[in-house]
Scaffold this motif. Structure first.
Motif, PDB file in Angstrom:
ATOM      1  N   ARG A 148       7.233 -74.021  55.097  1.00  0.00           N
ATOM      2  CA  ARG A 148       8.023 -72.794  54.972  1.00  0.00           C
ATOM      3  C   ARG A 148       9.413 -73.020  54.408  1.00  0.00           C
ATOM      4  NH1 ARG A 148      11.612 -69.216  57.025  1.00  0.00           N
ATOM      5  NH2 ARG A 148      11.010 -67.032  56.879  1.00  0.00           N
ATOM      6  N   HIS A 149      10.164 -73.963  55.003  1.00  0.00           N
ATOM      7  CA  HIS A 149      11.537 -74.175  54.531  1.00  0.00           C
ATOM      8  C   HIS A 149      12.071 -75.544  54.932  1.00  0.00           C
ATOM      9  CE1 HIS A 149      12.490 -72.331  58.591  1.00  0.00           C
ATOM     10  NE2 HIS A 149      13.254 -73.406  58.623  1.00  0.00           N
ATOM     11  N   LYS A 171      10.345 -65.254  67.498  1.00  0.00           N
ATOM     12  CA  LYS A 171      11.631 -65.493  68.149  1.00  0.00           C
ATOM     13  C   LYS A 171      12.786 -65.226  67.182  1.00  0.00           C
ATOM     14  CE  LYS A 171       9.854 -68.877  71.366  1.00  0.00           C
ATOM     15  NZ  LYS A 171       9.836 -70.266  71.782  1.00  0.00           N
ATOM     16  N   LEU A 172      12.533 -65.442  65.887  1.00  0.00           N
ATOM     17  CA  LEU A 172      13.546 -65.200  64.857  1.00  0.00           C
ATOM     18  C   LEU A 172      12.993 -64.170  63.868  1.00  0.00           C
ATOM     19  CD1 LEU A 172      14.551 -68.912  64.190  1.00  0.00           C
ATOM     20  CD2 LEU A 172      15.783 -67.248  65.579  1.00  0.00           C
ATOM     21  N   PRO A 173      13.250 -62.901  64.114  1.00  0.00           N
ATOM     22  CA  PRO A 173      12.672 -61.849  63.264  1.00  0.00           C
ATOM     23  C   PRO A 173      13.409 -61.644  61.943  1.00  0.00           C
ATOM     24  CG  PRO A 173      14.001 -60.865  64.975  1.00  0.00           C
ATOM     25  CD  PRO A 173      14.040 -62.356  65.209  1.00  0.00           C
ATOM     26  N   VAL A 174      13.449 -62.694  61.110  1.00  0.00           N
ATOM     27  CA  VAL A 174      14.125 -62.603  59.813  1.00  0.00           C
ATOM     28  C   VAL A 174      13.288 -61.737  58.880  1.00  0.00           C
ATOM     29  CG1 VAL A 174      14.961 -63.934  57.834  1.00  0.00           C
ATOM     30  CG2 VAL A 174      15.166 -64.871  60.156  1.00  0.00           C
ATOM     31  N   PRO A 175      13.879 -60.738  58.251  1.00  0.00           N
ATOM     32  CA  PRO A 175      13.118 -59.877  57.345  1.00  0.00           C
ATOM     33  C   PRO A 175      12.547 -60.667  56.165  1.00  0.00           C
ATOM     34  CG  PRO A 175      15.326 -58.997  57.731  1.00  0.00           C
ATOM     35  CD  PRO A 175      15.279 -60.361  58.344  1.00  0.00           C
ATOM     36  N   PRO A 176      11.461 -60.181  55.580  1.00  0.00           N
ATOM     37  CA  PRO A 176      10.905 -60.844  54.404  1.00  0.00           C
ATOM     38  C   PRO A 176      11.928 -60.885  53.269  1.00  0.00           C
ATOM     39  CG  PRO A 176       9.424 -59.131  55.199  1.00  0.00           C
ATOM     40  CD  PRO A 176      10.703 -59.003  55.962  1.00  0.00           C
ATOM     41  N   HIS A 177      11.889 -61.951  52.504  1.00  0.00           N
ATOM     42  CA  HIS A 177      12.784 -62.087  51.359  1.00  0.00           C
ATOM     43  C   HIS A 177      12.180 -63.093  50.395  1.00  0.00           C
ATOM     44  CE1 HIS A 177      14.230 -65.993  52.840  1.00  0.00           C
ATOM     45  NE2 HIS A 177      14.206 -65.426  54.038  1.00  0.00           N
ATOM     46  N   GLY A 178      12.778 -63.182  49.227  1.00  0.00           N
ATOM     47  CA  GLY A 178      12.308 -64.149  48.247  1.00  0.00           C
ATOM     48  C   GLY A 178      12.761 -63.759  46.858  1.00  0.00           C
ATOM     49  N   ALA A 179      12.534 -64.667  45.954  1.00  0.00           N
ATOM     50  CA  ALA A 179      12.896 -64.433  44.559  1.00  0.00           C
ATOM     51  C   ALA A 179      11.872 -65.119  43.679  1.00  0.00           C
ATOM     52  CB  ALA A 179      14.293 -64.983  44.273  1.00  0.00           C
ATOM     53  N   GLY A 180      11.699 -64.595  42.496  1.00  0.00           N
ATOM     54  CA  GLY A 180      10.804 -65.213  41.528  1.00  0.00           C
ATOM     55  C   GLY A 180      11.607 -65.781  40.370  1.00  0.00           C
ATOM     56  N   GLY A 181      11.110 -66.820  39.766  1.00  0.00           N
ATOM     57  CA  GLY A 181      11.797 -67.431  38.641  1.00  0.00           C
ATOM     58  C   GLY A 181      12.838 -68.436  39.080  1.00  0.00           C
ATOM     59  N   ALA A 215       6.213 -68.098  48.794  1.00  0.00           N
ATOM     60  CA  ALA A 215       4.960 -67.503  49.247  1.00  0.00           C
ATOM     61  C   ALA A 215       4.974 -67.257  50.754  1.00  0.00           C
ATOM     62  CB  ALA A 215       3.782 -68.409  48.876  1.00  0.00           C
ATOM     63  N   GLU A 216       5.789 -68.008  51.479  1.00  0.00           N
ATOM     64  CA  GLU A 216       5.875 -67.842  52.936  1.00  0.00           C
ATOM     65  C   GLU A 216       6.961 -66.859  53.356  1.00  0.00           C
ATOM     66  OE1 GLU A 216       3.724 -69.054  55.265  1.00  0.00           O
ATOM     67  OE2 GLU A 216       2.594 -69.617  53.472  1.00  0.00           O
ATOM     68  N   THR A 217       8.075 -66.831  52.640  1.00  0.00           N
ATOM     69  CA  THR A 217       9.185 -65.983  53.080  1.00  0.00           C
ATOM     70  C   THR A 217       8.983 -64.500  52.771  1.00  0.00           C
ATOM     71  OG1 THR A 217      10.435 -66.410  51.060  1.00  0.00           O
ATOM     72  CG2 THR A 217      10.872 -67.844  52.956  1.00  0.00           C
ATOM     73  N   VAL A 218       8.009 -64.178  51.930  1.00  0.00           N
ATOM     74  CA  VAL A 218       7.736 -62.763  51.671  1.00  0.00           C
ATOM     75  C   VAL A 218       6.892 -62.145  52.780  1.00  0.00           C
ATOM     76  CG1 VAL A 218       7.978 -62.959  49.172  1.00  0.00           C
ATOM     77  CG2 VAL A 218       5.720 -63.228  50.213  1.00  0.00           C
TER      78      VAL A 218
END
Length: 147
Positions: free
Chosen positions: A42-43, A70-80, A59-62
């Motif tokens: 993941r990271h 326990k850590l409800p971080v919203p989906p995020h990510g970038a392409g390119g 592919a995991e952070t989206v």
């Protein structure tokens, strides 16, 4: 009306990589950053000066967090390809350039920025790529008028 608060700096910067193991080796071994956290697949996170560099598998952070996370971080990510600039003095840039080339990393550009205002020189930058293709820069802070 009160004025908006102003952040005192950037705490985290994120890049997205397709191979966390290659990225971990590059940023740890070549760039010399201290790994501070890792979740396999993941990271991987690194300390850099007074900030943190976050490297994510996009592919995991989206994916949204699980309901019991326990850590409800919203989906995020970038392409390119992303971009990140590290700070250094002109003498340090010379050492970085030799170090990177010794590791087989090509320098895409090495130049002095045009003068700004009263500055006799706008500062120097070198550009290169990480294993995921992200554009990395090492530059003198004066390219942005900083000491």
């Amino acid at each position: 009306m009160t004025s908006a608060p102003v952040p005192s700096g950037i705490l985290e910067s994120a890049l997205y990589v397709d191979d966390l193991d290659k990225a971990e080796a590059f940023y740890g071994e070549v760039m010399g950053l201290e790994r501070i956290a890792k979740v396999e697949g993941r990271h991987v996170f690194f300390r850099c000066g007074d900030g943190v560099l976050l490297l994510f598998d996009p592919a995991e952070t989206v994916k949204p967090p699980k309901p019991d996370a326990k850590l409800p971080v919203p989906p995020h990510g970038a392409g390119g390809d992303g971009h990140l600039c590290f700070r250094a003095t002109d003498a340090e840039i010379d050492r970085w350039k030799a170090h990177l080339q010794a590791h087989g990393i090509g320098i895409e550009a090495d130049f002095h920025w045009p003068a700004r205002g009263d500055e006799p020189s706008g500062g120097r930058s070198i550009y290169f790529r990480d294993p995921a293709g992200n554009s990395l820069e090492i530059a003198e802070p004066r390219i942005w008028g900083l000491a």
